[in-house]
Design a protein around this motif. Structure first.
Motif, mmCIF file in Angstrom:
data_model
loop_
_atom_site.group_PDB
_atom_site.id
_atom_site.type_symbol
_atom_site.label_atom_id
_atom_site.label_comp_id
_atom_site.label_asym_id
_atom_site.label_seq_id
_atom_site.Cartn_x
_atom_site.Cartn_y
_atom_site.Cartn_z
ATOM 1 N N GLU A 131 0.834 -1.189 0.000
ATOM 2 C CA GLU A 131 0.000 0.000 0.000
ATOM 3 C C GLU A 131 0.878 1.253 0.000
ATOM 4 O OE1 GLU A 131 -3.372 0.501 -0.151
ATOM 5 O OE2 GLU A 131 -3.356 -1.624 -0.717
ATOM 6 N N PRO A 132 0.458 2.300 -0.694
ATOM 7 C CA PRO A 132 1.284 3.517 -0.747
ATOM 8 C C PRO A 132 1.403 4.155 0.631
ATOM 9 C CG PRO A 132 -0.895 3.937 -1.665
ATOM 10 C CD PRO A 132 -0.805 2.459 -1.449
ATOM 11 N N PRO A 133 2.499 4.873 0.871
ATOM 12 C CA PRO A 133 2.677 5.517 2.177
ATOM 13 C C PRO A 133 1.706 6.667 2.372
ATOM 14 C CG PRO A 133 4.390 6.224 0.655
ATOM 15 C CD PRO A 133 3.616 5.139 -0.043
ATOM 16 N N ALA A 134 1.523 7.036 3.614
ATOM 17 C CA ALA A 134 0.687 8.199 3.916
ATOM 18 C C ALA A 134 1.327 9.445 3.298
ATOM 19 C CB ALA A 134 0.555 8.363 5.427
ATOM 20 N N LEU A 135 0.497 10.414 2.930
ATOM 21 C CA LEU A 135 0.988 11.611 2.249
ATOM 22 C C LEU A 135 1.532 12.619 3.262
ATOM 23 C CD1 LEU A 135 -1.771 12.028 -0.486
ATOM 24 C CD2 LEU A 135 0.480 10.953 -0.682
ATOM 25 N N THR A 136 2.656 12.254 3.869
ATOM 26 C CA THR A 136 3.366 13.127 4.798
ATOM 27 C C THR A 136 4.840 13.119 4.431
ATOM 28 O OG1 THR A 136 3.815 11.361 6.391
ATOM 29 C CG2 THR A 136 1.749 12.588 6.654
ATOM 30 N N MET A 137 5.587 14.102 4.921
ATOM 31 C CA MET A 137 7.019 14.159 4.648
ATOM 32 C C MET A 137 7.731 12.945 5.225
ATOM 33 S SD MET A 137 7.893 18.205 5.288
ATOM 34 C CE MET A 137 9.643 17.950 5.037
ATOM 35 N N LYS A 138 7.393 12.578 6.448
ATOM 36 C CA LYS A 138 8.073 11.467 7.105
ATOM 37 C C LYS A 138 7.838 10.158 6.374
ATOM 38 C CE LYS A 138 8.637 9.224 11.599
ATOM 39 N NZ LYS A 138 8.243 9.248 13.041
ATOM 40 N N ALA A 139 6.609 9.943 5.890
ATOM 41 C CA ALA A 139 6.282 8.670 5.255
ATOM 42 C C ALA A 139 6.801 8.577 3.822
ATOM 43 C CB ALA A 139 4.765 8.456 5.278
ATOM 44 N N VAL A 140 6.753 9.681 3.079
ATOM 45 C CA VAL A 140 7.143 9.647 1.664
ATOM 46 C C VAL A 140 8.616 9.988 1.486
ATOM 47 C CG1 VAL A 140 6.748 10.665 -0.609
ATOM 48 C CG2 VAL A 140 4.809 10.169 0.879
ATOM 49 N N VAL A 141 9.006 11.178 1.942
ATOM 50 C CA VAL A 141 10.404 11.590 1.791
ATOM 51 C C VAL A 141 11.314 10.695 2.626
ATOM 52 C CG1 VAL A 141 12.028 13.509 2.017
ATOM 53 C CG2 VAL A 141 9.665 13.952 1.343
ATOM 54 N N GLY A 142 10.822 10.218 3.755
ATOM 55 C CA GLY A 142 11.609 9.339 4.612
ATOM 56 C C GLY A 142 11.547 7.879 4.224
ATOM 57 N N SER A 143 10.868 7.553 3.137
ATOM 58 C CA SER A 143 10.755 6.159 2.712
ATOM 59 C C SER A 143 12.059 5.666 2.093
ATOM 60 C CB SER A 143 9.617 6.026 1.687
ATOM 61 O OG SER A 143 9.644 4.756 1.067
ATOM 62 N N CYS A 144 12.353 4.380 2.277
ATOM 63 C CA CYS A 144 13.543 3.800 1.650
ATOM 64 C C CYS A 144 13.365 3.694 0.137
ATOM 65 C CB CYS A 144 13.850 2.438 2.258
ATOM 66 S SG CYS A 144 12.544 1.201 2.010
ATOM 67 N N GLU A 145 12.148 3.940 -0.363
ATOM 68 C CA GLU A 145 11.873 3.916 -1.800
ATOM 69 C C GLU A 145 11.849 5.319 -2.409
ATOM 70 O OE1 GLU A 145 11.618 1.198 -3.535
ATOM 71 O OE2 GLU A 145 11.673 -0.176 -1.831
ATOM 72 N N PHE A 146 12.243 6.325 -1.637
ATOM 73 C CA PHE A 146 12.120 7.700 -2.106
ATOM 74 C C PHE A 146 12.919 7.941 -3.386
ATOM 75 C CE2 PHE A 146 13.210 12.365 -1.595
ATOM 76 C CZ PHE A 146 11.954 12.815 -1.948
ATOM 77 N N GLY A 147 14.094 7.349 -3.493
ATOM 78 C CA GLY A 147 14.893 7.515 -4.712
ATOM 79 C C GLY A 147 14.164 7.010 -5.938
ATOM 80 N N ARG A 148 13.503 5.847 -5.804
ATOM 81 C CA ARG A 148 12.737 5.297 -6.928
ATOM 82 C C ARG A 148 11.539 6.176 -7.242
ATOM 83 N NH1 ARG A 148 8.627 1.278 -7.288
ATOM 84 N NH2 ARG A 148 8.781 0.882 -5.048
ATOM 85 N N TYR A 149 10.876 6.685 -6.202
ATOM 86 C CA TYR A 149 9.741 7.578 -6.433
ATOM 87 C C TYR A 149 10.174 8.807 -7.241
ATOM 88 C CZ TYR A 149 7.375 5.009 -2.632
ATOM 89 O OH TYR A 149 6.804 4.044 -1.839
ATOM 90 N N VAL A 150 11.292 9.401 -6.865
ATOM 91 C CA VAL A 150 11.757 10.612 -7.547
ATOM 92 C C VAL A 150 12.108 10.306 -9.002
ATOM 93 C CG1 VAL A 150 13.566 12.372 -7.621
ATOM 94 C CG2 VAL A 150 12.563 11.717 -5.430
ATOM 95 N N GLU A 151 12.749 9.169 -9.247
ATOM 96 C CA GLU A 151 13.102 8.809 -10.625
ATOM 97 C C GLU A 151 11.836 8.632 -11.468
ATOM 98 O OE1 GLU A 151 16.425 5.958 -12.572
ATOM 99 O OE2 GLU A 151 14.970 4.950 -11.273
ATOM 100 N N GLU A 152 10.815 7.998 -10.904
ATOM 101 C CA GLU A 152 9.549 7.820 -11.627
ATOM 102 C C GLU A 152 8.880 9.179 -11.864
ATOM 103 O OE1 GLU A 152 7.291 5.183 -9.213
ATOM 104 O OE2 GLU A 152 8.488 3.403 -9.714
ATOM 105 N N TYR A 153 8.954 10.059 -10.881
ATOM 106 C CA TYR A 153 8.351 11.386 -11.007
ATOM 107 C C TYR A 153 9.024 12.188 -12.116
ATOM 108 C CZ TYR A 153 7.049 16.170 -9.543
ATOM 109 O OH TYR A 153 6.593 17.461 -9.503
ATOM 110 N N VAL A 154 10.346 12.130 -12.166
ATOM 111 C CA VAL A 154 11.083 12.840 -13.217
ATOM 112 C C VAL A 154 10.716 12.285 -14.591
ATOM 113 C CG1 VAL A 154 13.387 13.238 -14.180
ATOM 114 C CG2 VAL A 154 12.990 13.556 -11.732
ATOM 115 N N GLY A 155 10.603 10.953 -14.690
ATOM 116 C CA GLY A 155 10.191 10.353 -15.970
ATOM 117 C C GLY A 155 8.799 10.803 -16.379
#
Length: 315
Positions: A131-155
């Motif tokens: 399930e996706p993380p809660a929409l907070t800084m701690k849950a999203v930016v602090g996620s161990c998947e944040f690098g992958r999220y950013v790469e997908e966002y840039v794409g």
């Protein structure tokens, strides 16, 4: 890319000329100290490295409004308030670098809300993903998947035709948000969820800036652009016209002003903005005689920046 000197000793298996045990004894850095060093490294890199200049694009701004998160939870609002306070407070024990302007913080928050809006409405989850993380800084930016999220966002941004200059600006803000979340006392510091993610974002940011710089090379030039050689020709034409003008003094004075301005701007490229900004008669612009013992003799006008008050700040 070489590993930053502030990385956890657990992630480094070799240290030239020093036994591993001694290496660990000298490199036991607390999580807070490591995050502060990361923050300083980020500020110094932005200040000293060359990056493409950000130019706001109306189409990108209009597009950003279409997916920006508009419903903000109480938890996210509290995080944003704490982020503002830490980044703008002049004295803050939890921040290694200096305070930033409110416009910088608002830009970072705008990027955060755009990113969370994309997470909520546009990101496609893969099969078997949790399930996706809660929409907070701690849950999203602090996620161990944040690098992958950013790469997908840039794409995703690339697919929508967003300029790399805008993407590079967004990644700057995302790195700032990550360094803030990393410094939280309740954040778990592991190789996977801190340092590797930080390096991934820095890689994405550098690549975006590189692509933005390449885009600038091939974009259509401003219609007012002229080559440096043409600047020299214009100066000489103006001097010839001034010397050949006869008649009313007012007309000749106007041409003389043009000559002076063109000469000051085109005799040589100014090395610093401050050279022109600090230009002042008998202070930085001085008449210096060829012979010191003959102050009324022949000489020339010189730009003199030797006085401390005439120096431009440097890093």
């Amino acid at each position: 890319m070489p590993r930053p000197f502030w990385k956890s000793p657990r992630t480094v298996t070799r240290y030239d000329g020093v036994p591993p045990r001694t290496r660990l004894a000298h490199c036991q850095i607390t999580h807070t100290a490591a995050c502060q060093l990361a923050e300083i490294a980020f500020e110094e890199e932005l200040a000293t490295a060359w990056y493409a200049e950000f130019e706001e694009n109306e189409a990108d701004v209009a597009q950003a409004r279409t997916y920006k998160l508009t419903t903000i939870s109480k938890a996210l609002a509290a995080e944003i308030s704490a982020f503002k306070a830490r980044r703008t407070r002049v004295i803050c024990r939890h921040r290694a670098g200096r305070a930033v302007q409110s416009t910088t913080v608002e830009s970072d928050i705008g990027t955060l809300l755009r990113f969370l809006g994309w997470m909520k409405t546009h990101r496609q989850r893969t099969d078997g993903e949790e399930e996706p993380p809660a929409l907070t800084m701690k849950a999203v930016v602090g996620s161990c998947e944040f690098g992958r999220y950013v790469e997908e966002y840039v794409g995703w941004l690339q697919e929508r035709g967003v300029l790399f200059s805008s993407i590079a600006n967004y990644t700057n803000s995302l790195v700032s948000l990550l360094t803030y979340v990393m410094s939280d006392e309740g954040y778990e510091a592991t190789d996977e969820s801190v340092f590797t993610i930080y390096e991934q974002l820095c890689n994405i940011r550098r690549q975006a800036h590189s692509a933005a710089a390449q885009d600038r090379m091939y974009r259509r030039r401003n219609p007012n652009w002229i080559e440096w050689v043409r600047c020299q020709e214009i100066r000489m034409d103006c001097i010839d016209k001034y010397e050949g003008t006869k008649g009313a003094p007012a007309k000749k004075m106007s041409l003389l002003r043009d000559v002076v301005v063109l000469c000051s701007l085109t005799c040589l490229p100014p090395d610093r903005v401050g050279v022109i900004r600090l230009l002042r008669f008998d202070h930085t612009l001085r008449w210096i005689p060829d012979v010191d013992e003959d102050p009324d003799g022949p000489g020339a006008w010189w730009i003199d920046l030797t006085a401390r008050s005439a120096r431009h700040k440097t890093r």
